[in-house]
Design an enzyme around this catalytic site. Structure first.
Site, PDB file in Angstrom:
ATOM      1  N   GLN A 297       0.975  -1.252   0.003  1.00  0.00           N
ATOM      2  CA  GLN A 297       0.194  -0.007   0.237  1.00  0.00           C
ATOM      3  C   GLN A 297       0.661   1.188  -0.025  1.00  0.00           C
ATOM      4  O   GLN A 297       1.919   1.397   0.662  1.00  0.00           O
ATOM      5  CB  GLN A 297      -1.114  -0.083   1.143  1.00  0.00           C
ATOM      6  CG  GLN A 297      -2.027  -0.959   0.954  1.00  0.00           C
ATOM      7  CD  GLN A 297      -3.015  -0.681   2.131  1.00  0.00           C
ATOM      8  OE1 GLN A 297      -3.712  -1.803   2.389  1.00  0.00           O
ATOM      9  NE2 GLN A 297      -3.543   0.417   2.596  1.00  0.00           N
TER      10      GLN A 297
ATOM     11  N   ARG B 272      -9.087  -8.549   4.174  1.00  0.00           N
ATOM     12  CA  ARG B 272      -8.048  -8.146   4.997  1.00  0.00           C
ATOM     13  C   ARG B 272      -8.115  -6.647   5.262  1.00  0.00           C
ATOM     14  O   ARG B 272      -7.894  -6.141   6.324  1.00  0.00           O
ATOM     15  CB  ARG B 272      -6.714  -8.432   4.392  1.00  0.00           C
ATOM     16  CG  ARG B 272      -5.458  -8.168   5.097  1.00  0.00           C
ATOM     17  CD  ARG B 272      -4.228  -8.550   4.041  1.00  0.00           C
ATOM     18  NE  ARG B 272      -2.990  -8.225   4.862  1.00  0.00           N
ATOM     19  CZ  ARG B 272      -2.228  -7.108   4.710  1.00  0.00           C
ATOM     20  NH1 ARG B 272      -2.701  -6.359   3.926  1.00  0.00           N
ATOM     21  NH2 ARG B 272      -1.259  -7.161   5.347  1.00  0.00           N
TER      22      ARG B 272
ATOM     23  N   HIS C 287       0.167  -3.277  10.947  1.00  0.00           N
ATOM     24  CA  HIS C 287       1.543  -4.015  11.571  1.00  0.00           C
ATOM     25  C   HIS C 287       1.733  -3.578  13.013  1.00  0.00           C
ATOM     26  O   HIS C 287       2.769  -4.102  13.603  1.00  0.00           O
ATOM     27  CB  HIS C 287       2.636  -3.898  10.561  1.00  0.00           C
ATOM     28  CG  HIS C 287       2.350  -4.171   9.296  1.00  0.00           C
ATOM     29  ND1 HIS C 287       2.235  -5.607   9.010  1.00  0.00           N
ATOM     30  CD2 HIS C 287       2.424  -3.600   8.272  1.00  0.00           C
ATOM     31  CE1 HIS C 287       2.253  -5.484   7.484  1.00  0.00           C
ATOM     32  NE2 HIS C 287       2.301  -4.494   7.183  1.00  0.00           N
TER      33      HIS C 287
ATOM     34  N   SER D  48       4.491  -6.094   2.880  1.00  0.00           N
ATOM     35  CA  SER D  48       3.180  -6.260   3.597  1.00  0.00           C
ATOM     36  C   SER D  48       2.387  -6.741   2.479  1.00  0.00           C
ATOM     37  O   SER D  48       2.307  -8.051   2.129  1.00  0.00           O
ATOM     38  CB  SER D  48       2.708  -4.537   3.771  1.00  0.00           C
ATOM     39  OG  SER D  48       1.569  -4.558   4.567  1.00  0.00           O
ATOM     40  N   LEU D  49       1.176  -6.119   2.055  1.00  0.00           N
ATOM     41  CA  LEU D  49       0.162  -6.485   1.044  1.00  0.00           C
ATOM     42  C   LEU D  49       1.181  -7.206  -0.115  1.00  0.00           C
ATOM     43  O   LEU D  49       0.508  -8.201  -0.799  1.00  0.00           O
ATOM     44  CB  LEU D  49      -0.597  -5.309   0.607  1.00  0.00           C
ATOM     45  CG  LEU D  49      -1.693  -5.586  -0.390  1.00  0.00           C
ATOM     46  CD1 LEU D  49      -1.133  -5.494  -1.695  1.00  0.00           C
ATOM     47  CD2 LEU D  49      -2.645  -6.881  -0.210  1.00  0.00           C
TER      48      LEU D  49
ATOM     49  N   GLN E  50       1.896 -11.664  10.024  1.00  0.00           N
ATOM     50  CA  GLN E  50       2.298 -10.269   9.505  1.00  0.00           C
ATOM     51  C   GLN E  50       1.510  -9.145   9.746  1.00  0.00           C
ATOM     52  O   GLN E  50       1.862  -8.087   9.803  1.00  0.00           O
ATOM     53  CB  GLN E  50       2.257 -10.554   8.022  1.00  0.00           C
ATOM     54  CG  GLN E  50       2.754  -9.537   7.124  1.00  0.00           C
ATOM     55  CD  GLN E  50       1.819  -9.240   5.946  1.00  0.00           C
ATOM     56  OE1 GLN E  50       0.847  -8.851   5.995  1.00  0.00           O
ATOM     57  NE2 GLN E  50       2.315  -9.419   4.772  1.00  0.00           N
TER      58      GLN E  50
END
Length: 316
Positions: A11, A117, A201, A92-93, A250
């Site tokens: 993102q 998510r 996170h 991340s994503l 994560q």
């Protein structure tokens, strides 16, 4: 012969009109977006091209759009003769893009999963009550210490270790503001508030992670054909259950990007191809390991340059 690692952005990489030139010039890009759109019942290509921007930046939309974008660029790269890579990682994503590219998940399963998510992340923290900020010019331990001092009875964590001297913090908005002020006093070069709708996170994401675990249990996952280094552990897994567990953790664990890039480099990767819009990871990777070749792919010019560089190293 050069060992290539493929990396996928997360993102923040999205922008209106992203991949427009590739979508115009190469059918595979639009076809991948159509496959992703069908799985979600939402025209992701139109959203990426026309917006409105506020809708594109809503996390439940941003995540499927970026997943489709990363996979589309990777498929095009492969179709044009690009290397599969010896290992993959995503920020991340982007880890989900890596798992689809590595054959561990089907795009049609992954797209609704990441949309969920995004929804779970937003539900965990009401919009406006969480925040994230990038702190530039302080070392990791200093930022961790500032978070510990500023938290009080709220949550603020160091969550993205993006490059030496670039750490992102996330948590309750007031606590993030306190860390930002303390960081400036401690000599940070810059503190940049991030335009996000959920504080990724950090510990506030634990409820979202628990619900994500239930959803992940329903999604078929296979052993990846190429190792995928996970953000939470800086490790690759073959067992689908361990992959599910890494994806759950994560969500409330730091993105250890510096360690990820150093692990890939230590394992022999000397060329990084960034598949997806923009070149955020390309800049970070260069700062982490100055000796590596970093190649973004997001339009025709960068695609051709990356393919030419791969050819050159293959014969060098």
């Amino acid at each position: 012969m050069s060992d290539i690692g493929i990396v996928f952005p997360g993102q923040g990489a999205q922008s209106l009109g992203m991949l427009a030139e590739l979508g115009e010039a190469r059918a595979q890009v639009r076809e991948t977006f159509e496959e992703a759109s069908d799985a979600l019942g939402l025209d992701l290509w139109r959203l990426a091209q026309e917006g409105p921007e506020a809708d594109l930046n809503r996390t439940e939309n941003t995540q499927p759009v970026l997943l489709a974008a990363g996979v589309a660029v990777y498929r095009l790269w492969r179709d044009e003769g690009g290397s599969r890579g010896v290992a993959m990682a995503g920020h991340s994503l982007g880890e989900y893009s890596a798992l689809v590219a590595a054959g561990a998940m089907d795009l049609g399963d992954a797209v609704p999963l990441v949309a969920e998510r995004g929804r779970l992340m937003q539900q965990a923290v009401p919009e406006g009550s969480g925040a994230m900020a990038a702190i530039l010019g302080l070392d990791d331990d200093t930022v961790r210490g500032l978070c510990a001092q500023a938290a009080g009875d709220e949550v603020v964590d160091a969550v993205n270790f993006n490059a030496p001297g670039q750490v992102v913090v996330a948590g309750h908005k007031a606590a993030v503001d306190r860390v930002a002020a303390a960081a400036r006093e401690a000599g940070a070069k810059r503190v940049v508030p991030l335009a996000v709708s959920a504080p990724s996170h950090c510990a506030l994401m634990r409820p979202a992670a628990e619900r994500l675990a239930e959803r992940l249990a329903e999604v078929p996952i296979r052993t990846p054909e190429v190792p995928v280094i996970h953000n939470a552990d800086v490790a690759a897994y073959e067992d689908p259950e361990r992959i599910r567990d890494a994806l759950v953790r994560q969500l409330h664990s730091p993105v250890r990007w510096v360690e990820t890039v150093r692990k890939l480099h230590g394992d022999g990767v000397d060329t990084f191809v960034e598949a997806g819009p923009g070149k955020v990871l390309t800049g970070l990777n260069r700062r982490i390991e100055r000796s590596v070749i970093t190649l973004p792919v997001f339009d025709l010019k960068t695609l051709e340059a990356a393919l030419a560089a791969m050819e050159e190293t293959a014969h060098g």
